[in-house]
Scaffold this active site. Structure first.
Site, PDB file in Angstrom:
ATOM      1  N   ASP A  61      61.805  40.808  53.208  1.00  0.00           N
ATOM      2  CA  ASP A  61      60.827  39.637  53.226  1.00  0.00           C
ATOM      3  C   ASP A  61      60.651  39.001  51.918  1.00  0.00           C
ATOM      4  OD1 ASP A  61      58.376  37.805  53.465  1.00  0.00           O
ATOM      5  OD2 ASP A  61      57.106  39.241  54.164  1.00  0.00           O
ATOM      6  N   THR A 102      55.435  31.743  52.962  1.00  0.00           N
ATOM      7  CA  THR A 102      56.918  31.871  52.937  1.00  0.00           C
ATOM      8  C   THR A 102      57.561  30.814  52.172  1.00  0.00           C
ATOM      9  OG1 THR A 102      56.874  33.094  55.103  1.00  0.00           O
ATOM     10  CG2 THR A 102      58.884  31.833  54.321  1.00  0.00           C
ATOM     11  N   THR A 132      64.479  19.472  54.030  1.00  0.00           N
ATOM     12  CA  THR A 132      64.383  18.608  55.012  1.00  0.00           C
ATOM     13  C   THR A 132      64.133  17.134  54.765  1.00  0.00           C
ATOM     14  OG1 THR A 132      62.664  17.956  56.745  1.00  0.00           O
ATOM     15  CG2 THR A 132      62.010  19.331  55.197  1.00  0.00           C
ATOM     16  N   ASP A 133      64.380  16.180  55.460  1.00  0.00           N
ATOM     17  CA  ASP A 133      63.983  14.749  55.182  1.00  0.00           C
ATOM     18  C   ASP A 133      62.594  14.433  55.629  1.00  0.00           C
ATOM     19  OD1 ASP A 133      63.978  15.105  58.059  1.00  0.00           O
ATOM     20  OD2 ASP A 133      65.168  13.187  58.329  1.00  0.00           O
ATOM     21  N   GLU A 134      61.796  15.265  56.067  1.00  0.00           N
ATOM     22  CA  GLU A 134      60.330  15.022  56.240  1.00  0.00           C
ATOM     23  C   GLU A 134      59.468  15.213  55.218  1.00  0.00           C
ATOM     24  OE1 GLU A 134      58.988  17.278  59.814  1.00  0.00           O
ATOM     25  OE2 GLU A 134      61.015  17.649  60.458  1.00  0.00           O
ATOM     26  N   TYR A 158      53.761  21.607  57.348  1.00  0.00           N
ATOM     27  CA  TYR A 158      55.280  21.952  57.244  1.00  0.00           C
ATOM     28  C   TYR A 158      55.951  21.229  56.093  1.00  0.00           C
ATOM     29  CZ  TYR A 158      60.371  22.105  58.145  1.00  0.00           C
ATOM     30  OH  TYR A 158      61.916  21.955  57.747  1.00  0.00           O
ATOM     31  N   SER A 161      54.702  21.721  52.657  1.00  0.00           N
ATOM     32  CA  SER A 161      55.080  22.996  52.163  1.00  0.00           C
ATOM     33  C   SER A 161      56.594  23.019  51.527  1.00  0.00           C
ATOM     34  CB  SER A 161      55.054  24.441  53.112  1.00  0.00           C
ATOM     35  OG  SER A 161      55.863  24.221  54.021  1.00  0.00           O
ATOM     36  N   LYS A 162      57.433  22.153  52.259  1.00  0.00           N
ATOM     37  CA  LYS A 162      58.784  22.021  51.945  1.00  0.00           C
ATOM     38  C   LYS A 162      58.724  21.141  50.478  1.00  0.00           C
ATOM     39  CE  LYS A 162      62.123  23.223  53.561  1.00  0.00           C
ATOM     40  NZ  LYS A 162      62.771  24.650  53.572  1.00  0.00           N
TER      41      LYS A 162
HETATM   42  P1  NAD Z   1      64.699  28.949  61.800  1.00  0.00           P
HETATM   43  O1  NAD Z   1      63.151  28.952  61.896  1.00  0.00           O
HETATM   44  O2  NAD Z   1      65.257  28.937  62.948  1.00  0.00           O
HETATM   45  O3  NAD Z   1      64.983  30.147  61.065  1.00  0.00           O
HETATM   46  C1  NAD Z   1      64.236  30.824  59.757  1.00  0.00           C
HETATM   47  C2  NAD Z   1      64.759  31.826  59.454  1.00  0.00           C
HETATM   48  O4  NAD Z   1      64.094  32.321  58.281  1.00  0.00           O
HETATM   49  C3  NAD Z   1      64.623  32.891  60.629  1.00  0.00           C
HETATM   50  O5  NAD Z   1      65.973  33.876  60.729  1.00  0.00           O
HETATM   51  C4  NAD Z   1      63.424  33.863  59.764  1.00  0.00           C
HETATM   52  O6  NAD Z   1      63.362  35.229  60.230  1.00  0.00           O
HETATM   53  C5  NAD Z   1      63.680  33.778  58.424  1.00  0.00           C
HETATM   54  N1  NAD Z   1      62.399  34.123  57.815  1.00  0.00           N
HETATM   55  C6  NAD Z   1      61.279  33.290  57.838  1.00  0.00           C
HETATM   56  N2  NAD Z   1      60.455  33.648  56.937  1.00  0.00           N
HETATM   57  C7  NAD Z   1      60.946  34.849  56.316  1.00  0.00           C
HETATM   58  C8  NAD Z   1      60.362  35.552  55.057  1.00  0.00           C
HETATM   59  N3  NAD Z   1      59.223  35.367  54.699  1.00  0.00           N
HETATM   60  N4  NAD Z   1      61.369  36.345  54.403  1.00  0.00           N
HETATM   61  C9  NAD Z   1      62.680  36.330  54.852  1.00  0.00           C
HETATM   62  N5  NAD Z   1      63.170  35.685  55.911  1.00  0.00           N
HETATM   63  C10 NAD Z   1      62.244  34.924  56.682  1.00  0.00           C
HETATM   64  O7  NAD Z   1      64.546  27.650  60.789  1.00  0.00           O
HETATM   65  P2  NAD Z   1      66.007  26.759  60.772  1.00  0.00           P
HETATM   66  O8  NAD Z   1      65.643  25.537  61.837  1.00  0.00           O
HETATM   67  O9  NAD Z   1      67.374  27.171  60.770  1.00  0.00           O
HETATM   68  O10 NAD Z   1      65.667  26.090  59.490  1.00  0.00           O
HETATM   69  C11 NAD Z   1      66.490  26.539  58.309  1.00  0.00           C
HETATM   70  C12 NAD Z   1      66.145  25.733  56.955  1.00  0.00           C
HETATM   71  O11 NAD Z   1      66.685  24.504  56.963  1.00  0.00           O
HETATM   72  C13 NAD Z   1      64.703  25.641  56.755  1.00  0.00           C
HETATM   73  O12 NAD Z   1      64.225  25.933  55.294  1.00  0.00           O
HETATM   74  C14 NAD Z   1      64.287  24.285  57.022  1.00  0.00           C
HETATM   75  O13 NAD Z   1      63.079  23.779  56.469  1.00  0.00           O
HETATM   76  C15 NAD Z   1      65.627  23.745  56.731  1.00  0.00           C
HETATM   77  N6  NAD Z   1      65.648  22.391  57.627  1.00  0.00           N
HETATM   78  C16 NAD Z   1      65.624  22.460  59.017  1.00  0.00           C
HETATM   79  C17 NAD Z   1      65.909  21.454  59.823  1.00  0.00           C
HETATM   80  C18 NAD Z   1      66.181  21.779  61.355  1.00  0.00           C
HETATM   81  O14 NAD Z   1      66.147  20.453  62.103  1.00  0.00           O
HETATM   82  N7  NAD Z   1      65.679  22.742  62.116  1.00  0.00           N
HETATM   83  C19 NAD Z   1      66.397  20.124  59.250  1.00  0.00           C
HETATM   84  C20 NAD Z   1      66.447  19.946  57.951  1.00  0.00           C
HETATM   85  C21 NAD Z   1      66.297  21.247  57.110  1.00  0.00           C
HETATM   86  P1  TYD Z   2      61.174  19.057  66.855  1.00  0.00           P
HETATM   87  O1  TYD Z   2      62.182  19.472  67.506  1.00  0.00           O
HETATM   88  O2  TYD Z   2      59.815  19.726  66.841  1.00  0.00           O
HETATM   89  O3  TYD Z   2      61.360  18.516  65.301  1.00  0.00           O
HETATM   90  P2  TYD Z   2      60.399  17.758  64.111  1.00  0.00           P
HETATM   91  O4  TYD Z   2      58.964  17.922  64.610  1.00  0.00           O
HETATM   92  O5  TYD Z   2      60.615  18.487  63.158  1.00  0.00           O
HETATM   93  O6  TYD Z   2      60.981  16.482  64.324  1.00  0.00           O
HETATM   94  O7  TYD Z   2      60.523  17.642  67.419  1.00  0.00           O
HETATM   95  C1  TYD Z   2      61.333  16.485  67.680  1.00  0.00           C
HETATM   96  C2  TYD Z   2      60.533  15.115  68.003  1.00  0.00           C
HETATM   97  O8  TYD Z   2      60.519  15.521  69.426  1.00  0.00           O
HETATM   98  C3  TYD Z   2      59.309  14.994  67.446  1.00  0.00           C
HETATM   99  O9  TYD Z   2      58.961  13.803  67.241  1.00  0.00           O
HETATM  100  C4  TYD Z   2      58.344  15.854  68.429  1.00  0.00           C
HETATM  101  C5  TYD Z   2      58.882  15.610  69.832  1.00  0.00           C
HETATM  102  N1  TYD Z   2      58.589  16.456  70.615  1.00  0.00           N
HETATM  103  C6  TYD Z   2      58.138  16.242  71.916  1.00  0.00           C
HETATM  104  O10 TYD Z   2      57.968  15.045  72.193  1.00  0.00           O
HETATM  105  N2  TYD Z   2      57.941  17.390  72.904  1.00  0.00           N
HETATM  106  C7  TYD Z   2      57.971  18.667  72.565  1.00  0.00           C
HETATM  107  O11 TYD Z   2      57.769  19.475  73.413  1.00  0.00           O
HETATM  108  C8  TYD Z   2      58.476  18.821  71.075  1.00  0.00           C
HETATM  109  C9  TYD Z   2      58.623  20.342  70.613  1.00  0.00           C
HETATM  110  C10 TYD Z   2      58.543  17.816  70.274  1.00  0.00           C
END
Ligand code: NAD
Ligand code: TYD
Length: 352
Positions: A61, A102, A132-134, A158, A161-162
């Site tokens: 962790d 986290t 993230t771009d968020e 979210y 925090s990022k």
């Molecule tokens: P995910 O939720 O699929 O995976 C997160 C991983 O982190 C998991 O394997 C989880 O077990 C591990 N984790 C969580 N808390 C932990 C802790 N306290 N200690 C150790 N491990 C821990 O996330 P993802 O979608 O693969 O995103 C990965 C990274 O990329 C994140 O930092 C996210 O902010 C960033 N990101 C994601 C997206 C997207 O579209 N998914 C886009 C841009 C950036």
């Molecule tokens: P999501 O995959 O949760 O990514 P993020 O919120 O990080 O962009 O959602 C993508 C888009 O889809 C977002 O505008 C929220 C919308 N959404 C729905 O309309 N229905 C759903 O069930 C979910 C999970 C997301």
């Protein structure tokens, strides 16, 4: 130079693609995957490389500062690619504190450990934060884009925090000279994504004739990037990015949610041999997400012009590959939904 790389969150969606790429592409490197295996972590994502000589899994962790420091003292990491995070906006609205622990505290634990273990001998070291771009907020007009210089304006727990963790990573660079690099990427899609996110959730629901929940009127816009393209970009930035810099990563592929769902419905009808229009009937407009950001759009010119990266897949191809993957990995989906994998792998690692 041989490298010992710590990847955090490597059992998650994006992390698993990053780990696989590094393990296969760099046989001389040692890749350490540190993951807590939360609900989102799934070692089944890495089953094909789990026995590779240069791959090591560490269950742990990042919120445990002593444990993280002991890890850095034990292994001579010279690169960190930090992906571990709580990643789902809806969960952050339900329970923000996990995200604070986290995403913020966990990141600072890693920064402190790197600083202490590397003892100001920073040559040849890099701490890479995957973000993230968020963090940039929400765009109102079609002709606006996020640049690396766009001021931060996070609006969900979210993204806040990022944004905090990005600021802290930069602060450690400015104050202590820690060599860092940050990338801010748009929405990813592809294999291994937990079915709480829009695309795998919709694929799974369509397959089982369940409703597809579309928030609000479905007018929100996201830029979608195939996850393997993101992993490639991370590889390029890790090796060639300029220390201290930020790079935006995007797919140049904006979709209104409702248009994306319509396209996905047509793909699913074709793949499942159902009459066109069958899946669309499952669309259900539901209550909007609180504080739902209207539009994200990335300008990734810097990454292209300075490091030569651009997405390799067109969306139609990426979506088709993604649907094929989920339809041919029924067991993966079942295990994820029932939590069966968690019990199996946790037991396996606790016995070691
Ligand atoms: P995910 O939720 O699929 O995976 C997160 C991983 O982190 C998991 O394997 C989880 O077990 C591990 N984790 C969580 N808390 C932990 C802790 N306290 N200690 C150790 N491990 C821990 O996330 P993802 O979608 O693969 O995103 C990965 C990274 O990329 C994140 O930092 C996210 O902010 C960033 N990101 C994601 C997206 C997207 O579209 N998914 C886009 C841009 C950036
Ligand atoms: P999501 O995959 O949760 O990514 P993020 O919120 O990080 O962009 O959602 C993508 C888009 O889809 C977002 O505008 C929220 C919308 N959404 C729905 O309309 N229905 C759903 O069930 C979910 C999970 C997301």
């Amino acid at each position: 130079m041989k490298k010992n790389i710590l990847v955090t969150g490597g059992a998650g969606f994006i992390g698993s693609h990053v780990v696989r790429l590094l393990v296969k592409k760099y046989p001389d490197y040692q890749i350490y995957n540190l993951d807590k295996l939360t609900y989102a972590g799934n070692l089944e994502n890495l089953a094909d490389i789990e026995n590779a000589d240069n791959y090591h899994f560490i269950k742990g962790d990042i919120n445990d500062a002593d444990f993280v420091l002991s890890l850095f003292k034990k292994h001579p990491f010279n690169g960190v690619i930090h992906l571990a995070a709580e990643s789902h906006v809806d969960r952050s609205i339900e329970s923000p504190m996990e995200f604070v622990f986290t995403n913020i505290v966990g990141t600072v634990n890693l920064l402190n450990a790197a600083r202490t273990a590397w003892q100001n001998q920073f040559e040849g070291h890099i701490f890479y934060h995957v973000s993230t771009d968020e963090v940039y907020g929400s765009l109102e007009h079609d002709d606006e884009y996020f640049f690396e210089t766009t001021p931060y304006d996070p609006r969900s727990p979210y993204s806040a925090s990022k944004a905090s963790s990005d600021h802290l990573v930069r602060a450690y660079s400015h104050t202590f000279g820690l060599p860092i690099v940050i990338s801010n990427c748009s929405n990813n899609y592809g294999p291994n994504q937990f079915p709480e996110k829009l695309i795998p959730l919709a694929i799974n629901n369509i397959k089982h004739n369940k409703t597809i929940p579309v928030y609000g009127k479905g007018e929100n816009v996201r830029d979608w990037l195939y996850v393997e393209d993101h992993a490639q970009a991370i590889d390029v930035i890790f090796h060639h990015g300029k220390t201290g810099e930020t790079y935006n990563i995007g797919g140049n592929n904006e979709w209104k949610n409702i248009d994306l769902i319509h396209t996905l419905c047509s793909v699913m009808d074709r793949k499942l041999n159902r009459p066109e229009g069958t899946s669309r009937k499952l669309i259900t407009f539901v209550k909007d997400r609180a504080g739902h950001d209207l539009r994200y759009a990335i300008d990734a010119t810097k990454l292209y012009s300075e490091l030569g990266w651009e997405p390799s897949l067109q969306f139609e191809e990426g979506l088709s590959k993604t649907v094929d993957w989920y339809l041919s990995h029924e067991k993966w989906m079942e295990n994820v939904i029932t939590g069966a994998y968690e019990a199996y792998y946790k037991k396996q690692y606790e016995q070691r």
